[in-house]
Write an enzyme that holds these catalytic residues in place. Structure first.
Site, PDB file in Angstrom:
ATOM      1  CD  GLU A  79      -1.390  -0.514   3.618  1.00 40.79           C
ATOM      2  OE1 GLU A  79      -2.202   0.385   3.849  1.00 40.79           O
ATOM      3  OE2 GLU A  79      -1.364  -1.588   4.251  1.00 40.79           O
ATOM      4  CB  CYS A 111      -2.280  -4.777   6.478  1.00 41.35           C
ATOM      5  SG  CYS A 111      -1.986  -3.102   7.008  1.00 41.35           S
ATOM      6  CB  THR A 152       1.015   2.322  15.235  1.00 38.25           C
ATOM      7  OG1 THR A 152       0.272   3.291  14.499  1.00 38.25           O
ATOM      8  CG2 THR A 152       0.456   2.242  16.642  1.00 38.25           C
ATOM      9  CB  SER A 201      -8.700   1.033  12.822  1.00 40.07           C
ATOM     10  OG  SER A 201      -7.810   1.387  13.860  1.00 40.07           O
ATOM     11  CG  HIS A 233      -2.135  -6.997  10.447  1.00 42.12           C
ATOM     12  ND1 HIS A 233      -0.985  -6.553   9.851  1.00 42.12           N
ATOM     13  CD2 HIS A 233      -2.880  -5.883  10.707  1.00 42.12           C
ATOM     14  CE1 HIS A 233      -1.027  -5.237   9.738  1.00 42.12           C
ATOM     15  NE2 HIS A 233      -2.171  -4.809  10.255  1.00 42.12           N
ATOM     16  CE  LYS A 242      -5.977  -2.935  22.835  1.00 42.88           C
ATOM     17  NZ  LYS A 242      -6.702  -1.695  22.655  1.00 42.88           N
ATOM     18  CG  ASN A 275       1.608  -1.612  10.843  1.00 46.33           C
ATOM     19  OD1 ASN A 275       1.786  -2.702  10.297  1.00 46.33           O
ATOM     20  ND2 ASN A 275       0.447  -0.990  10.834  1.00 46.33           N
ATOM     21  CB  SER A 308      -7.713  -0.829   7.163  1.00 47.74           C
ATOM     22  OG  SER A 308      -7.282  -0.986   8.481  1.00 47.74           O
TER      23      SER A 308
HETATM   24  N1  CAA Z   1       1.020   2.653  30.920  1.00 43.94           N
HETATM   25  C1  CAA Z   1       0.507   1.557  30.310  1.00 43.94           C
HETATM   26  N2  CAA Z   1      -0.461   1.630  29.358  1.00 43.94           N
HETATM   27  C2  CAA Z   1      -0.917   2.862  29.021  1.00 43.94           C
HETATM   28  C3  CAA Z   1      -0.420   4.040  29.606  1.00 43.94           C
HETATM   29  C4  CAA Z   1       0.597   3.900  30.606  1.00 43.94           C
HETATM   30  N3  CAA Z   1       1.144   4.961  31.208  1.00 43.94           N
HETATM   31  N4  CAA Z   1      -1.065   5.098  29.061  1.00 43.94           N
HETATM   32  C5  CAA Z   1      -1.945   4.596  28.169  1.00 43.94           C
HETATM   33  N5  CAA Z   1      -1.858   3.259  28.135  1.00 43.94           N
HETATM   34  C6  CAA Z   1      -2.609   2.299  27.309  1.00 43.94           C
HETATM   35  C7  CAA Z   1      -4.088   2.615  27.178  1.00 43.94           C
HETATM   36  O1  CAA Z   1      -4.814   2.193  28.316  1.00 43.94           O
HETATM   37  C8  CAA Z   1      -4.414   1.834  25.929  1.00 43.94           C
HETATM   38  O2  CAA Z   1      -4.530   0.462  26.243  1.00 43.94           O
HETATM   39  P1  CAA Z   1      -5.831  -0.371  25.763  1.00 43.94           P
HETATM   40  O3  CAA Z   1      -5.936  -0.150  24.281  1.00 43.94           O
HETATM   41  O4  CAA Z   1      -5.521  -1.771  26.137  1.00 43.94           O
HETATM   42  O5  CAA Z   1      -6.989   0.224  26.483  1.00 43.94           O
HETATM   43  C9  CAA Z   1      -3.141   1.966  25.072  1.00 43.94           C
HETATM   44  O6  CAA Z   1      -2.113   2.402  25.982  1.00 43.94           O
HETATM   45  C10 CAA Z   1      -3.260   2.965  23.945  1.00 43.94           C
HETATM   46  O7  CAA Z   1      -3.745   4.158  24.498  1.00 43.94           O
HETATM   47  P2  CAA Z   1      -4.840   5.025  23.707  1.00 43.94           P
HETATM   48  O8  CAA Z   1      -5.956   4.151  23.251  1.00 43.94           O
HETATM   49  O9  CAA Z   1      -5.177   6.210  24.523  1.00 43.94           O
HETATM   50  O10 CAA Z   1      -3.942   5.442  22.479  1.00 43.94           O
HETATM   51  P3  CAA Z   1      -4.243   6.448  21.306  1.00 43.94           P
HETATM   52  O11 CAA Z   1      -5.696   6.783  21.241  1.00 43.94           O
HETATM   53  O12 CAA Z   1      -3.294   7.578  21.425  1.00 43.94           O
HETATM   54  O13 CAA Z   1      -3.827   5.635  19.992  1.00 43.94           O
HETATM   55  C11 CAA Z   1      -4.170   3.898  18.391  1.00 43.94           C
HETATM   56  C12 CAA Z   1      -3.820   4.231  19.849  1.00 43.94           C
HETATM   57  C13 CAA Z   1      -5.655   4.127  18.160  1.00 43.94           C
HETATM   58  C14 CAA Z   1      -3.806   2.442  18.129  1.00 43.94           C
HETATM   59  C15 CAA Z   1      -3.352   4.815  17.444  1.00 43.94           C
HETATM   60  O14 CAA Z   1      -1.983   4.607  17.647  1.00 43.94           O
HETATM   61  C16 CAA Z   1      -3.680   4.601  15.979  1.00 43.94           C
HETATM   62  O15 CAA Z   1      -4.636   5.167  15.453  1.00 43.94           O
HETATM   63  N6  CAA Z   1      -2.843   3.784  15.255  1.00 43.94           N
HETATM   64  C17 CAA Z   1      -3.060   3.489  13.838  1.00 43.94           C
HETATM   65  C18 CAA Z   1      -4.245   2.599  13.579  1.00 43.94           C
HETATM   66  C19 CAA Z   1      -4.041   1.162  13.975  1.00 43.94           C
HETATM   67  O16 CAA Z   1      -2.945   0.686  14.126  1.00 43.94           O
HETATM   68  N7  CAA Z   1      -5.150   0.428  14.106  1.00 43.94           N
HETATM   69  C20 CAA Z   1      -5.093  -0.990  14.399  1.00 43.94           C
HETATM   70  C21 CAA Z   1      -6.200  -1.755  13.741  1.00 43.94           C
HETATM   71  S1  CAA Z   1      -6.253  -1.390  11.991  1.00 43.94           S
HETATM   72  C22 CAA Z   1      -5.069  -2.413  11.292  1.00 43.94           C
HETATM   73  O17 CAA Z   1      -4.627  -3.345  11.886  1.00 43.94           O
HETATM   74  C23 CAA Z   1      -4.566  -2.095   9.908  1.00 43.94           C
HETATM   75  C24 CAA Z   1      -3.269  -1.369  10.010  1.00 43.94           C
HETATM   76  O18 CAA Z   1      -2.222  -1.994  10.015  1.00 43.94           O
HETATM   77  C25 CAA Z   1      -3.284   0.086  10.125  1.00 43.94           C
END
Ligand code: CAA
Length: 389
Positions: A79, A111, A152, A201, A233, A242, A275, A308
């Site tokens: 991609e 992906c 990521t 996502s 993945h 998860k 990633n 995705s």
């Molecule tokens: N100590 C330990 N853990 C902590 C922490 C601390 N001090 N502070 C926060 N965390 C944890 C949170 O509790 C959370 O854990 P859970 O998900 O288990 O609840 C984790 O850290 C992440 O925190 P947030 O959810 O607040 O993080 P965020 O909103 O800033 O972003 C994300 C996380 C949504 C993955 C973001 O990085 C993102 O958008 N990434 C790109 C999209 C992605 O990877 N999606 C995955 C599915 S899609 C896919 O697989 C296709 C692809 O390759 C893109």
């Protein structure tokens, strides 16, 4: 006929960012990145590496003259394509000196691209048992500086040889797959960074996993107990965990312990690369195969692919006798050892220093890039790739 993965090669650029330092620079607790996201290092591509060179470097490591003669199909899942018309596979075909009487194509579904390539390769080998297929998955994951997806990101490529009587993993016939038109992550043609609805996502990744897992069980009559390990993945290493947790209760305590242990092993390489989109599932498989110390021939490995947009698939394979002898573990570990850390400031400067998009020529300085195959520049709107230092 037994068809499956005969060889796996991997390549990642020589630069990385430490996630603890990125967290400090972004004013978040380091544990959010190292535990909450589950990443330690993030690979960074210099300007001299793109999807083509990453994939060519991964494949060059594993192909011998016999492979090059027998490969008559090159499938490139990406991609991070560099051209709307010409496929990245054609460049690879030349750079690696593959038999000219071959088909070379590029596939796209986020992906999921490399998995689509593997499934097509299976069909091709079934019809042409003496041939081999080269499947590539290469990407540079870019969300942008200071975005929620930044932690990521990553860069790298896998190269897989698919053949009959494979030395690593025989793919089983049944597979469960699912398509649904959703907007969880996408990259319009005018943008060099991805758009993402992060929480959505994550939800969709798990929802697709649950659906294809149920479908797979229905089709095969297999259950969690039949799996030695499941690879995912891995957009970040916490994501697969998860998903795994949603089905663990289907197994006994002993089965749960086994699956969790192998899950950790399957994330070791992804934790220090980030990633790599299409190649990510196969980097996880590679990590499991190279780093486990107890998986025997005949062990069944489950594989969950998610692209995705979205397409998900669950399929499986059986480990082959002496598979450890046919891996390139030392070469991969040496590559990790040779990498160089860059500061957050250096990373930011490299991130924004992109190739010209207005058609102008550029000559790139490749002296710092140790990769055997690299992008030397752009001339008359053509990318110039070079092999050998
Ligand atoms: N100590 C330990 N853990 C902590 C922490 C601390 N001090 N502070 C926060 N965390 C944890 C949170 O509790 C959370 O854990 P859970 O998900 O288990 O609840 C984790 O850290 C992440 O925190 P947030 O959810 O607040 O993080 P965020 O909103 O800033 O972003 C994300 C996380 C949504 C993955 C973001 O990085 C993102 O958008 N990434 C790109 C999209 C992605 O990877 N999606 C995955 C599915 S899609 C896919 O697989 C296709 C692809 O390759 C893109």
């Amino acid at each position: 006929m037994n068809i499956g993965i005969d060889k796996i090669g991997f390549h990642t650029p020589h630069l990385y960012v430490d996630m603890n330092k990125l967290a400090v620079a972004r004013d978040v607790e380091p544990e959010k990145f190292t535990i909450g996201i589950g990443q330690e290092k993030m690979a960074l591509a210099p300007k001299t590496q793109d999807a083509v060179t990453l994939a060519a470097n991964a494949a060059q490591l594993i192909l011998d003259e016999n492979d090059k003669e027998k490969i008559d199909l090159v499938i490139f899942g990406t991609e991070s394509g560099i051209d709307h018309s010409k496929s990245a596979a054609v460049y690879i075909h030349r750079l690696l000196g593959i038999n000219p009487y071959a088909r070379s194509i590029e596939l796209k579904q986020a992906c999921y691209g490399a998995t689509a390539g593997i499934q097509m390769a299976k069909g091709h080998i079934a019809l042409n048992p003496e041939s081999k297929v080269l499947v590539l998955g290469a990407d540079i994951a870019r969300y942008g500086l200071n975005t929620s997806g930044e932690s990521t990101q990553g860069a790298g490529a896998v190269a897989l040889v698919i053949s009959k009587n494979p030395k690593l993993l025989v793919l089983e016939e049944e597979s469960a797959y699912l398509t649904d038109d959703i907007m969880d992550f996408w990259r319009p043609v005018y943008s060099d960074t991805a758009f993402v609805d992060g929480k959505f996502s994550n939800e969709q990744y798990i929802s697709f996993f649950n659906k294809v897992w149920e479908k797979y069980k229905e089709k095969t009559n297999l259950a969690l107990k039949d799996f030695s390990a499941i690879c995912f993945h891995l957009p970040y290493t916490k994501m697969g965990l998860k998903a795994l947790r949603t089905i663990l209760e289907e197994g006994t305590e002993e089965e749960q312990t086994r699956l969790k242990k192998h899950y950790q092993t399957s994330t070791l390489y992804n934790r220090i690369v980030g990633n790599i989109y299409t190649g990510s599932l196969y980097l996880s498989l590679l990590s499991l195969l190279e780093q486990n110390d107890d998986l025997k021939a005949g062990s069944r490995i489950g594989l969950y692919s998610y692209g995705s947009g979205a397409v998900g698939e669950f399929f499986s394979g059986n480990l082959q006798p002496d598979y450890k002898e046919y891996l390139y573990t030392d070469e991969h570990l040496e590559m990790f050892d040779r990498r160089k850390e860059v500061s957050v400031e250096e990373y930011e400067a490299i991130f924004i220093d992109t190739l010209p998009s207005d058609g102008s020529d550029v000559v790139l300085n490749h002296t710092d890039d140790p990769a055997a195959i690299y992008l030397a520049g752009i001339e008359d709107n053509k990318r110039i790739y070079r092999s050998g230092k």
